[in-house]
Design a protein around this motif. Structure first.
Motif, PDB file in Angstrom:
ATOM      1  N   ASN A  34     -10.606  61.478  79.092  1.00  0.00           N
ATOM      2  CA  ASN A  34     -10.906  61.674  80.514  1.00  0.00           C
ATOM      3  C   ASN A  34     -10.116  62.862  81.050  1.00  0.00           C
ATOM      4  OD1 ASN A  34     -12.386  59.162  80.428  1.00  0.00           O
ATOM      5  ND2 ASN A  34     -10.435  58.089  80.672  1.00  0.00           N
ATOM      6  N   TYR A  36      -8.449  64.607  84.761  1.00  0.00           N
ATOM      7  CA  TYR A  36      -8.025  64.368  86.136  1.00  0.00           C
ATOM      8  C   TYR A  36      -7.570  65.680  86.767  1.00  0.00           C
ATOM      9  CZ  TYR A  36      -7.768  59.533  84.566  1.00  0.00           C
ATOM     10  OH  TYR A  36      -8.065  58.301  84.050  1.00  0.00           O
ATOM     11  N   PRO A  44      -3.401  61.789  91.203  1.00  0.00           N
ATOM     12  CA  PRO A  44      -4.499  62.363  90.419  1.00  0.00           C
ATOM     13  C   PRO A  44      -5.840  61.766  90.811  1.00  0.00           C
ATOM     14  CG  PRO A  44      -2.659  61.777  89.003  1.00  0.00           C
ATOM     15  CD  PRO A  44      -2.368  61.181  90.351  1.00  0.00           C
ATOM     16  N   LEU A  46      -9.792  61.217  89.208  1.00  0.00           N
ATOM     17  CA  LEU A  46     -10.648  61.280  88.027  1.00  0.00           C
ATOM     18  C   LEU A  46     -11.821  62.226  88.290  1.00  0.00           C
ATOM     19  CD1 LEU A  46     -11.486  60.120  85.215  1.00  0.00           C
ATOM     20  CD2 LEU A  46     -12.788  58.394  86.497  1.00  0.00           C
ATOM     21  N   TYR A  49     -15.152  61.529  82.728  1.00  0.00           N
ATOM     22  CA  TYR A  49     -14.822  60.447  81.807  1.00  0.00           C
ATOM     23  C   TYR A  49     -15.678  60.533  80.558  1.00  0.00           C
ATOM     24  CZ  TYR A  49     -18.907  58.091  83.850  1.00  0.00           C
ATOM     25  OH  TYR A  49     -20.169  57.759  84.283  1.00  0.00           O
ATOM     26  N   ASP A  50     -15.143  60.008  79.474  1.00  0.00           N
ATOM     27  CA  ASP A  50     -15.837  60.029  78.181  1.00  0.00           C
ATOM     28  C   ASP A  50     -16.306  61.431  77.807  1.00  0.00           C
ATOM     29  OD1 ASP A  50     -17.502  56.763  78.498  1.00  0.00           O
ATOM     30  OD2 ASP A  50     -15.418  57.345  78.188  1.00  0.00           O
ATOM     31  N   PHE A  87      -5.093  67.263  84.032  1.00  0.00           N
ATOM     32  CA  PHE A  87      -4.558  66.459  82.924  1.00  0.00           C
ATOM     33  C   PHE A  87      -5.705  65.844  82.126  1.00  0.00           C
ATOM     34  CE2 PHE A  87      -0.120  66.206  84.184  1.00  0.00           C
ATOM     35  CZ  PHE A  87      -0.143  66.358  85.560  1.00  0.00           C
ATOM     36  N   GLN A  89      -6.510  62.660  79.349  1.00  0.00           N
ATOM     37  CA  GLN A  89      -5.980  61.324  79.075  1.00  0.00           C
ATOM     38  C   GLN A  89      -6.823  60.675  77.996  1.00  0.00           C
ATOM     39  OE1 GLN A  89      -7.513  58.277  81.420  1.00  0.00           O
ATOM     40  NE2 GLN A  89      -6.811  56.928  79.767  1.00  0.00           N
ATOM     41  N   TYR A  91      -7.822  57.215  75.732  1.00  0.00           N
ATOM     42  CA  TYR A  91      -7.772  55.757  75.809  1.00  0.00           C
ATOM     43  C   TYR A  91      -8.221  55.118  74.498  1.00  0.00           C
ATOM     44  CZ  TYR A  91     -12.799  56.028  76.757  1.00  0.00           C
ATOM     45  OH  TYR A  91     -14.134  56.274  76.685  1.00  0.00           O
ATOM     46  N   LEU A  94      -3.623  52.367  72.393  1.00  0.00           N
ATOM     47  CA  LEU A  94      -2.508  52.047  73.274  1.00  0.00           C
ATOM     48  C   LEU A  94      -1.215  52.500  72.607  1.00  0.00           C
ATOM     49  CD1 LEU A  94      -3.535  48.478  74.478  1.00  0.00           C
ATOM     50  CD2 LEU A  94      -3.603  50.612  75.791  1.00  0.00           C
ATOM     51  N   PRO A  95      -0.246  53.030  73.370  1.00  0.00           N
ATOM     52  CA  PRO A  95      -0.284  53.216  74.816  1.00  0.00           C
ATOM     53  C   PRO A  95      -1.214  54.349  75.239  1.00  0.00           C
ATOM     54  CG  PRO A  95       1.678  54.253  73.934  1.00  0.00           C
ATOM     55  CD  PRO A  95       1.023  53.540  72.782  1.00  0.00           C
ATOM     56  N   LEU A  96      -1.827  54.185  76.409  1.00  0.00           N
ATOM     57  CA  LEU A  96      -2.621  55.256  76.988  1.00  0.00           C
ATOM     58  C   LEU A  96      -1.707  56.449  77.226  1.00  0.00           C
ATOM     59  CD1 LEU A  96      -4.407  53.036  79.639  1.00  0.00           C
ATOM     60  CD2 LEU A  96      -5.237  53.632  77.353  1.00  0.00           C
ATOM     61  N   PHE A  98      -1.312  60.797  78.371  1.00  0.00           N
ATOM     62  CA  PHE A  98      -1.829  61.950  79.084  1.00  0.00           C
ATOM     63  C   PHE A  98      -1.354  63.233  78.418  1.00  0.00           C
ATOM     64  CE2 PHE A  98      -3.395  60.021  83.030  1.00  0.00           C
ATOM     65  CZ  PHE A  98      -2.758  58.789  83.020  1.00  0.00           C
ATOM     66  N   PRO A 100       0.161  67.096  78.941  1.00  0.00           N
ATOM     67  CA  PRO A 100       1.247  67.555  79.818  1.00  0.00           C
ATOM     68  C   PRO A 100       0.766  68.280  81.068  1.00  0.00           C
ATOM     69  CG  PRO A 100       1.056  68.973  77.908  1.00  0.00           C
ATOM     70  CD  PRO A 100       0.119  67.827  77.672  1.00  0.00           C
TER      71      PRO A 100
ATOM     72  N   GLY B  44       4.902  65.369  83.760  1.00  0.00           N
ATOM     73  CA  GLY B  44       3.587  64.793  83.527  1.00  0.00           C
ATOM     74  C   GLY B  44       3.535  63.300  83.823  1.00  0.00           C
ATOM     75  N   LEU B  45       2.405  62.716  83.477  1.00  0.00           N
ATOM     76  CA  LEU B  45       2.116  61.320  83.788  1.00  0.00           C
ATOM     77  C   LEU B  45       2.426  60.420  82.600  1.00  0.00           C
ATOM     78  CD1 LEU B  45      -1.313  62.198  85.357  1.00  0.00           C
ATOM     79  CD2 LEU B  45       0.608  61.240  86.648  1.00  0.00           C
ATOM     80  N   TRP B  47       1.858  56.401  81.449  1.00  0.00           N
ATOM     81  CA  TRP B  47       1.320  55.070  81.703  1.00  0.00           C
ATOM     82  C   TRP B  47       2.400  54.035  81.401  1.00  0.00           C
ATOM     83  CZ3 TRP B  47       0.056  51.310  77.812  1.00  0.00           C
ATOM     84  CH2 TRP B  47      -0.628  50.181  78.289  1.00  0.00           C
ATOM     85  N   ASN B  66       3.750  50.018  77.816  1.00  0.00           N
ATOM     86  CA  ASN B  66       4.121  51.168  76.993  1.00  0.00           C
ATOM     87  C   ASN B  66       5.438  50.839  76.271  1.00  0.00           C
ATOM     88  OD1 ASN B  66       4.895  53.729  75.983  1.00  0.00           O
ATOM     89  ND2 ASN B  66       3.765  54.726  77.626  1.00  0.00           N
ATOM     90  N   PRO B  67       5.472  50.954  74.958  1.00  0.00           N
ATOM     91  CA  PRO B  67       6.713  50.664  74.223  1.00  0.00           C
ATOM     92  C   PRO B  67       7.889  51.538  74.651  1.00  0.00           C
ATOM     93  CG  PRO B  67       4.869  50.785  72.718  1.00  0.00           C
ATOM     94  CD  PRO B  67       4.358  51.265  74.051  1.00  0.00           C
ATOM     95  N   THR B 110     -15.236  53.045  79.942  1.00  0.00           N
ATOM     96  CA  THR B 110     -14.113  53.927  79.636  1.00  0.00           C
ATOM     97  C   THR B 110     -12.851  53.352  80.256  1.00  0.00           C
ATOM     98  OG1 THR B 110     -13.235  56.154  79.977  1.00  0.00           O
ATOM     99  CG2 THR B 110     -14.618  55.295  81.702  1.00  0.00           C
ATOM    100  N   PHE B 111     -11.692  53.665  79.674  1.00  0.00           N
ATOM    101  CA  PHE B 111     -10.453  53.262  80.335  1.00  0.00           C
ATOM    102  C   PHE B 111      -9.962  54.451  81.132  1.00  0.00           C
ATOM    103  CE2 PHE B 111      -7.417  49.634  80.077  1.00  0.00           C
ATOM    104  CZ  PHE B 111      -6.647  50.040  81.144  1.00  0.00           C
ATOM    105  N   SER B 112     -10.557  54.599  82.314  1.00  0.00           N
ATOM    106  CA  SER B 112     -10.136  55.665  83.215  1.00  0.00           C
ATOM    107  C   SER B 112      -9.574  55.037  84.473  1.00  0.00           C
ATOM    108  CB  SER B 112     -11.316  56.564  83.567  1.00  0.00           C
ATOM    109  OG  SER B 112     -12.339  55.822  84.204  1.00  0.00           O
ATOM    110  N   PHE B 113      -8.740  55.760  85.148  1.00  0.00           N
ATOM    111  CA  PHE B 113      -8.108  55.282  86.365  1.00  0.00           C
ATOM    112  C   PHE B 113      -8.930  55.796  87.544  1.00  0.00           C
ATOM    113  CE2 PHE B 113      -4.869  53.649  83.827  1.00  0.00           C
ATOM    114  CZ  PHE B 113      -4.505  54.598  82.896  1.00  0.00           C
ATOM    115  N   TRP B 116      -6.458  55.179  92.811  1.00  0.00           N
ATOM    116  CA  TRP B 116      -5.008  55.341  92.766  1.00  0.00           C
ATOM    117  C   TRP B 116      -4.418  55.073  94.150  1.00  0.00           C
ATOM    118  CZ3 TRP B 116      -2.262  58.032  88.573  1.00  0.00           C
ATOM    119  CH2 TRP B 116      -3.098  58.413  87.508  1.00  0.00           C
TER     120      TRP B 116
END
Lengths: 107, 126
Positions: A34, A36, A44, A46, A49-50, A87, A89, A91, A94-96, A98, A100, B44-45, B47, B66-67, B110-113, B116
């Protein structure tokens, strides 16, 4: 973790320019990507996507594509409101994570 | 229209616990993945994690973190109060960031945000 890289980290452009940003993943993420836009002091938003799909209401000058492991974000004709940081991202895993970010500023 | 609004202390001391809440309007609490994302100043971002309703009552949810948080984070859900929360223990200066809450619909392909909050800046003082 899947690390995301973006290039360039920043670019300067003029109104009407075509702008291209590239994003790469450290491992295969299929088409799980995705894009942003973030403006200073704002959350941010969106845009895509995809890889390819424009979120409803996003202008058609924004587009996304993929070639091999390179994901590309394009603004076909830069408008004044497009100066911002972008940015990617992923998916797929995991972890999701982004990228930089790429800052587009005024030339 | 889904609207999210973060609230929190504004300042946290190092080694203490950061607590933030995200208030939700315009959405069913049982239909979304509720996320926390942070952004250190000028960076940056990242999660942080998500929670989604597991069907076993308010406060219950399935989580994923997130680990990088090294097990310091807990996200909880209050469906009746229409909010979800983040607790981050043993904070350090590295946890100084703008903290955003964000949502993703459970039926999304999709896993999009998609939505916000405006974000809340949390400095960690020594």
């Amino acid at each position: 973790d899947t690390q995301m890289t973006q290039s360039p980290s920043s670019l300067s452009a003029s109104i009407g320019d075509r702008v291209t940003i590239t994003c790469q993943a450290s491992q295969d993420i299929a088409n799980s990507l995705n894009w942003y836009q973030q403006k200073p002091g704002k959350a941010p938003k969106l845009l895509i996507y995809d890889v390819y799909n424009l979120k409803k209401g996003v202008p058609s000058r924004f587009s996304g594509s993929v070639s091999g492991a390179d994901f590309t974000f394009t603004i076909s004709s830069l408008q004044p409101e497009d100066f911002a940081t972008y940015f990617c991202q992923q998916y797929h895993d995991l972890p999701l994570t982004f990228g930089p970010g790429t800052t587009v500023d005024v030339k | 229209q889904v609207q999210l609004q973060e609230s929190g202390p504004g300042l946290v001391k190092a080694s203490e616990t950061l607590s933030l809440t995200c208030s939700v309007s315009g959405a069913s609490m049982t239909s979304y993945y509720w996320n926390w994302i942070r952004q250190p100043p000028g960076k940056g971002l990242e999660w942080i994690g998500y929670i989604y309703y597991s069907g076993s009552g308010s406060g219950s949810g399935r989580t994923n973190y997130n680990p990088s948080l090294e097990s310091r984070g807990t996200i909880s859900l209050d469906t009746s109060g229409k909010q979800f929360s983040l607790r981050l223990r043993s904070v350090t200066a590295a946890d100084t960031a703008m903290y955003y809450c964000a949502s993703r619909h459970e039926d999304s392909s999709t896993f999009s945000f998609d939505y916000w909050g405006q974000g809340t800046l949390v400095p960690v003082s020594s």
